[in-house]
Design a protein around this motif. Sequence first.
Motif, PDB file in Angstrom:
ATOM      1  N   ASP A 180       0.854  -1.191   0.000  1.00 26.00           N
ATOM      2  CA  ASP A 180       0.000   0.000   0.000  1.00 26.00           C
ATOM      3  C   ASP A 180       0.888   1.239   0.000  1.00 26.00           C
ATOM      4  O   ASP A 180       2.020   1.189   0.497  1.00 26.00           O
ATOM      5  CB  ASP A 180      -0.876   0.064   1.264  1.00 26.00           C
ATOM      6  N   LEU A 182       0.351   5.648   0.731  1.00 30.75           N
ATOM      7  CA  LEU A 182      -0.579   6.722   1.115  1.00 30.75           C
ATOM      8  C   LEU A 182       0.030   8.076   0.800  1.00 30.75           C
ATOM      9  O   LEU A 182       1.199   8.336   1.120  1.00 30.75           O
ATOM     10  CB  LEU A 182      -0.878   6.663   2.623  1.00 30.75           C
ATOM     11  N   ARG A 206      -1.550  -0.859  -3.786  1.00 28.31           N
ATOM     12  CA  ARG A 206      -2.818  -0.150  -3.583  1.00 28.31           C
ATOM     13  C   ARG A 206      -2.515   1.263  -3.095  1.00 28.31           C
ATOM     14  O   ARG A 206      -1.799   1.446  -2.115  1.00 28.31           O
ATOM     15  CB  ARG A 206      -3.682  -0.886  -2.550  1.00 28.31           C
ATOM     16  N   TYR A 208      -3.763   5.065  -1.769  1.00 30.07           N
ATOM     17  CA  TYR A 208      -4.843   5.765  -1.059  1.00 30.07           C
ATOM     18  C   TYR A 208      -4.529   7.255  -0.959  1.00 30.07           C
ATOM     19  O   TYR A 208      -3.392   7.639  -0.687  1.00 30.07           O
ATOM     20  CB  TYR A 208      -5.013   5.202   0.363  1.00 30.07           C
ATOM     21  N   SER A 209      -5.568   8.073  -1.157  1.00 32.43           N
ATOM     22  CA  SER A 209      -5.450   9.506  -0.870  1.00 32.43           C
ATOM     23  C   SER A 209      -5.810   9.707   0.603  1.00 32.43           C
ATOM     24  O   SER A 209      -6.581   8.931   1.167  1.00 32.43           O
ATOM     25  CB  SER A 209      -6.414  10.302  -1.756  1.00 32.43           C
ATOM     26  N   ALA A 219     -12.049  11.612  -1.600  1.00 34.36           N
ATOM     27  CA  ALA A 219     -12.683  10.401  -1.046  1.00 34.36           C
ATOM     28  C   ALA A 219     -14.147  10.327  -1.477  1.00 34.36           C
ATOM     29  O   ALA A 219     -14.634   9.275  -1.909  1.00 34.36           O
ATOM     30  CB  ALA A 219     -12.575  10.397   0.480  1.00 34.36           C
ATOM     31  N   CYS A 254      -7.074   9.413 -10.748  1.00 33.79           N
ATOM     32  CA  CYS A 254      -7.264   8.818  -9.419  1.00 33.79           C
ATOM     33  C   CYS A 254      -8.341   7.738  -9.447  1.00 33.79           C
ATOM     34  O   CYS A 254      -8.211   6.693  -8.804  1.00 33.79           O
ATOM     35  CB  CYS A 254      -7.620   9.898  -8.395  1.00 33.79           C
ATOM     36  N   LEU A 258      -6.561   4.640  -7.871  1.00 33.05           N
ATOM     37  CA  LEU A 258      -6.645   4.606  -6.405  1.00 33.05           C
ATOM     38  C   LEU A 258      -7.556   3.500  -5.888  1.00 33.05           C
ATOM     39  O   LEU A 258      -8.583   3.192  -6.491  1.00 33.05           O
ATOM     40  CB  LEU A 258      -7.127   5.957  -5.858  1.00 33.05           C
ATOM     41  N   GLY A 260      -8.805   3.793  -2.798  1.00 32.85           N
ATOM     42  CA  GLY A 260      -9.759   4.450  -1.907  1.00 32.85           C
ATOM     43  C   GLY A 260      -9.208   5.746  -1.343  1.00 32.85           C
ATOM     44  O   GLY A 260      -8.051   6.106  -1.591  1.00 32.85           O
ATOM     45  N   GLY A 261     -10.081   6.437  -0.587  1.00 33.13           N
ATOM     46  CA  GLY A 261      -9.698   7.708   0.033  1.00 33.13           C
ATOM     47  C   GLY A 261      -9.911   7.641   1.537  1.00 33.13           C
ATOM     48  O   GLY A 261     -10.933   7.126   1.994  1.00 33.13           O
ATOM     49  N   LEU A 262      -8.960   8.141   2.306  1.00 37.76           N
ATOM     50  CA  LEU A 262      -9.040   8.130   3.771  1.00 37.76           C
ATOM     51  C   LEU A 262      -9.184   9.561   4.286  1.00 37.76           C
ATOM     52  O   LEU A 262      -8.789  10.514   3.612  1.00 37.76           O
ATOM     53  CB  LEU A 262      -7.773   7.489   4.354  1.00 37.76           C
ATOM     54  N   LEU A 300      -6.512   2.221   8.143  1.00 43.91           N
ATOM     55  CA  LEU A 300      -6.284   1.176   7.148  1.00 43.91           C
ATOM     56  C   LEU A 300      -5.673  -0.021   7.870  1.00 43.91           C
ATOM     57  O   LEU A 300      -4.833   0.150   8.741  1.00 43.91           O
ATOM     58  CB  LEU A 300      -5.296   1.723   6.103  1.00 43.91           C
TER      59      LEU A 300
END
Length: 328
Positions: A180, A182, A206, A208-209, A219, A254, A258, A260-262, A300
Amino acid sequence: MSAHFEPDAVLIAAARERIAPYAVRTPVLESPALNRQLGARILIKPETLQRAGSFKFRGALNRALQLTPEQRAGGLVAWSSGNHGLALSYVAKELGIKATILMPQEAPRTKIEGVRANGATVRLYDKTKEVREEIGAQIAAETGAVIVPPYDDPYVMTGQATLGMEFAEQALSLGAPLDDALFACSGGGLVSGAACGVHCVTSATRIYSVEPEGFDGMARSLEAGEPTRAPATGTSICDALLVPIPGKLTFPVCKQHLAGGLRVSDAEVMKAIRFACTELKLVVEPGGAVPLAALLAGKLDVKGKTVGIVLSGANTDADKFATYVTAQ
C-alpha cells in the motif's frame, strides 16, 4: 489538451532526468517503534527534505524547465496557499525568471515570507471577495506570464509522478515492494501523479489519498464515481489541503489508480506531527502529516504489510508547530 492526461513511464523518466540536477533524491526511512506499533513495515519518504521544503518543487521545476525563451521572458504566475508558491518562487529564482504568486491573506506567515525571500512578487487576495484564477488570468494577459496551476496541469502532475516512481524503486531495492502507499491529497496533483509513478514500477500497489475531514473531496468523488464537492465548512489546520473538489485532470487518473480515500481529523494530524517530531526527528507541516496520521489512527488495516507513506511538506509557522507538538 485532451480531457484525459496520464503521465506514462516515458514521460516520467524524461521528467526525472530533467529535474535531477536540481531536485533532492529524498531518502527512505524506517522507525522500529512505528513498525512495532503497527505490526507492519512502514517505509517513510520525507519529502520534507526536498528543496523549498515540499514535493511541490518537483512539479514546479518540471514545468519551468520546459518554458520557451519567450515564455521565460514573460515570467510565471501562480496561485497557492503556500507550498506551490514557495516551490515555484524558488525555481524561478534558481532559473532567473520573474514570478508573481497569488496567496490568500490567511496563508501561513512562513510561506508568504518565504515566497518574498525568493524574490517573487506576492499578491495577497481576499478569498471571500476575489477569484484567484481571474486575477491570475489578468496578470498573465497584461504581462505575458505563463500560468502554472498547482495541480491541474500535465507538467506538474508528471513532476509529482517522479516522486512515486522514485519511492517504488527505493522500496524494491530494499526488497520491500509496497503493498500500500498513502499520499496527502488536496486537488490531487500529488496522488494522481505519484500513483502513476508507483504503478509503473509495482502495478499491484494499492494507493490511497488522505484528506482532512470536511475537505474530503477526493474520497467522496471516489465513492460516488464522479467529481463530488466536500462540504468544506469550518476549518482545518491542514492549510495546504483545503481544496473541496478534485481537479478535472487529476480525478480521472485517481479514479483509475486509487484503491480508496481516507480522512483524518485535526487531532489525529497533531498526534502525527508529534510522533514525527519525537520519533523521527522531523518537522512536518499538518498537510504533510496526514498519511502518518491515517496509519496511527488505524484508518487502514496494515498488519503484516509493507506500506509506504510520503511526508510531503515541512513549511509551518514555528509558533503553530510548537502548539501542535505540545498539544495533549
